[in-house]
Motif scaffolding. Sequence first.
Motif, PDB file in Angstrom:
ATOM      1  N   CYS A   1       1.719   0.357  -7.342  1.00  0.00           N
ATOM      2  CA  CYS A   1       0.546   0.239  -6.480  1.00  0.00           C
ATOM      3  C   CYS A   1       0.022  -1.193  -6.497  1.00  0.00           C
ATOM      4  N   GLU A   2      -0.666  -1.578  -5.437  1.00  0.00           N
ATOM      5  CA  GLU A   2      -1.311  -2.888  -5.402  1.00  0.00           C
ATOM      6  C   GLU A   2      -2.183  -3.099  -6.633  1.00  0.00           C
TER       7      GLU A   2
ATOM      8  N   ASN B   1       0.847  -1.192   0.000  1.00  0.00           N
ATOM      9  CA  ASN B   1       0.000   0.000   0.000  1.00  0.00           C
ATOM     10  C   ASN B   1       0.886   1.248   0.000  1.00  0.00           C
TER      11      ASN B   1
ATOM     12  N   MET C   1      -8.047   2.229  -3.420  1.00  0.00           N
ATOM     13  CA  MET C   1      -6.659   1.778  -3.449  1.00  0.00           C
ATOM     14  C   MET C   1      -5.754   2.735  -4.207  1.00  0.00           C
TER      15      MET C   1
END
Length: 382
Positions: free
Chosen positions: A50-51, A33, A68
């Motif tokens: 990023c995820e 994260n 997210m």
Amino acid sequence: MTELTSTPAQALSLGALSIDPPVVLAPMAGVTNAAFRQLCAEQGAGLYVCEMITSRGIVERDEKSLGMLVFADAEAVRSVQLYGVDPHYVGEAVKILAGDYGVAHVDLNFGCPVPKVTRKGGGAVLPYKRGLLDRILRAAVGSAEPYGIPVTMKTRKGIDDDHLTYLDAGRIAEDAGCAAIALHGRTAAQHYSGSADWDAIARLKQHVGIPVLGNGDIWEATDAVRMMDQTGADGVVVGRGCLGRPWLFRDLAAVLTGRPAPPLPTLGEVASMIRRHAELLAQLMGEDRGLRDMRKHMSWYLKGFVVGGEIRAALGMIDTLAHLDDLLAGLDPDQPFPVSEIGLARGRQGSPRKVTLPAGWLEDTDGVDDDVSAAEIGISGG
């Protein structure tokens, strides 16, 4: 760690982007994260992805998916890994990422070996369908082109040793206009077991004219140097090796620019890293949720150190920064890094298993008419 210096590695060129040193943080669900990416970026330059987010989640404005898309101040380049099985949704998602969120790089994930994904035709088994893969990649590149952002892809060697797909995937990626391809040197059947096949990375490098990134079994900075020397790869993708070890990016930044790797941290220095990680999570999520999220990292940070069972258990139950500070104060700050842990695998490993596929999956390598929409499940890995 054995001191190693090397000839400085060249910067990785992804379209207009220059990644120097050529190091990429692999997205890991529940780990990479914005807080963890910030922590790693504070250690050394590179590209921090990023995820993974599903394309349909973005296009349909799913609250969890869009939630997210949070980036740290240290992320000069906003990079997102996108997962999708439908060319339309992938293309539309790229437009949203670039136009609404200022994303400057998109990576497409075709490496997930999780059974609930592969049994629907997604993840690491999708590249078996060459026609479908081509359409997805072209949709992404076409949508990214007006924004001037590069698209890359990550994949595995194939379904298993009898159904390898990586060389065809590399050719398709190059023809579609991808800026680079990353290869995890394992098949889906291997999951994370055994050793990564670096020779496959070398074969892919010889097979395509776009940059190739090597992934798999980079546990120390010296491993990255060996991989690049052995395979000719243009850069490395680091996943499990940085679990509980964000300073790995500091070491990579050193050895890939021709400097010796710094000394490994003492327990006191690791404690400072734990504190910083927890602080960043608290800023991102709020103290209560952030500290609960921090709990899973403790065993990775303390692996191999001599720490009593009582304090280990307590660190696994922290709920406030003040509580964490009290516990960290009880650690021996001068305890050296455990040499027994150098070079060892970290995180999940498991064992090889037969890959679950949709009925008739191996009968056709095109897949353009296949309905694999059920494979768009929000699980990352690769």
